[in-house]
Design an enzyme around this catalytic site. Structure first.
Site, PDB file in Angstrom:
ATOM      1  N   VAL A   1       0.862  -1.178   0.000  1.00  0.00           N
ATOM      2  CA  VAL A   1       0.000   0.000   0.000  1.00  0.00           C
ATOM      3  C   VAL A   1       0.904   1.236   0.000  1.00  0.00           C
ATOM      4  O   VAL A   1       1.805   1.345   0.835  1.00  0.00           O
ATOM      5  CB  VAL A   1      -0.894  -0.010   1.258  1.00  0.00           C
ATOM      6  CG1 VAL A   1      -1.757   1.239   1.319  1.00  0.00           C
ATOM      7  CG2 VAL A   1      -1.754  -1.268   1.292  1.00  0.00           C
ATOM      8  N   CYS A   2       0.674   2.160  -0.935  1.00  0.00           N
ATOM      9  CA  CYS A   2       1.512   3.361  -1.018  1.00  0.00           C
ATOM     10  C   CYS A   2       1.374   4.210   0.236  1.00  0.00           C
ATOM     11  O   CYS A   2       0.267   4.578   0.642  1.00  0.00           O
ATOM     12  CB  CYS A   2       1.114   4.190  -2.228  1.00  0.00           C
ATOM     13  SG  CYS A   2       1.885   5.820  -2.218  1.00  0.00           S
ATOM     14  N   VAL A   3       2.502   4.568   0.811  1.00  0.00           N
ATOM     15  CA  VAL A   3       2.479   5.302   2.086  1.00  0.00           C
ATOM     16  C   VAL A   3       1.879   6.700   1.938  1.00  0.00           C
ATOM     17  O   VAL A   3       1.053   7.118   2.766  1.00  0.00           O
ATOM     18  CB  VAL A   3       3.892   5.360   2.723  1.00  0.00           C
ATOM     19  CG1 VAL A   3       4.895   6.063   1.823  1.00  0.00           C
ATOM     20  CG2 VAL A   3       3.856   6.044   4.076  1.00  0.00           C
TER      21      VAL A   3
END
Lengths: 136, 130
Positions: B77-79
């Site tokens: 999941v992209c931070v």
């Protein structure tokens, strides 16, 4: 980070503030620059609005991220393809876009234009040539 | 073939999350490899364990988690996208002074470099979304 060099094409299709795709695409481009790939950006459909100059977002309360495009040259992004038909369909021309440049270190840091106008058929060929298309 | 998958839309709102799941499942069943599944934009909402759909509907989050469990998938999941949308693990919650976490343990939060690396390492990057 990797020996593999691929042709990366970031395909931008949407207007800059109606959705977050444009800004989050730009974030991938900036991070991706660290990977030393052969990078091109393409702007088609409403995506051409992303590059328009004199953007003012104060009335919509969002961050105006358009100045970031001018920094792309420093990130070794030298190839920005804008589809001519998409501009014309929206009553825009090259004069409505930011003047984006990069500096060529092999020619005494001569400033060169990053934006290339291409027609729809040429854009199709550019997509076809890419190893990876990030579509936003 | 080695695939990287990018999911750009949230669950239930948009079929892209379902299509990505079915694509991943079919590819694995055909013996292909999935290097990584990367969740970006509203796609980060595929990872919240608090998701509670009606009982007669599919559970998109659990479905991802089960597939990942079976095939040891790397689901990232992209931070930056997660921070904007309130998706947090223990580390993110602490760093940003938040009082809760919501990420499902089969997912992990990391940077956009993971997407770029997946595109470099895989034969194909398949993007799901508008």
């Amino acid at each position: 980070m990797s020996e593999t060099i691929k042709n990366f094409l970031y395909l931008n299709r949407k207007a800059p503030y109606g959705t977050i795709y444009a800004w989050e695409s730009l974030e991938v481009v900036l991070i991706g620059a660290a990977f030393d790939q052969d990078v091109s950006l393409a702007f088609v459909d409403d995506g051409v609005f992303q590059l328009t100059k004199s953007q003012n977002t104060s009335a919509v309360g969002m961050k105006n991220f358009s100045p970031t495009y001018a920094a792309l040259g420093d990130y070794e992004v030298k190839k920005i393809f804008v589809e001519k038909e998409s501009l014309e369909e929206r009553g825009l021309s090259l004069d409505d876009l930011q003047h984006l440049t990069w500096e060529d270190e092999d020619e005494d840091w001569a400033e060169k234009d990053s934006i290339h106008l291409v027609n729809r058929a040429e854009m199709a060929a550019i997509m076809d040539d890419a190893d990876v298309v990030f579509s936003f | 073939m080695k695939f990287a998958i990018q999911v750009n839309e949230g669950p239930y709102q948009h079929q892209a999350a379902d299509s990505a799941y079915f694509f991943a499942k079919a590819a694995l069943e055909k013996g292909h490899e999935i290097f990584r599944i990367f969740f970006y934009h509203d796609g980060v909402n595929n990872s919240t364990r608090l998701t509670t759909p009606p009982q007669d509907d599919r559970n998109v989050v659990e479905r991802w988690a089960e597939l990942a469990e079976q095939h040891d998938l790397d689901m990232v999941v992209c931070v930056a996208a997660a921070q904007r949308r309130g998706v947090a693990d223990e580390g993110e919650a602490q760093r940003n002074g938040k009082d809760a976490t919501n990420i499902h343990p089969r997912f992990r939060i990391s940077g956009l470099g993971q997407l770029v690396e997946a595109a470099v390492q895989s034969d194909r990057l398949v993007v799901f979304g508008d």
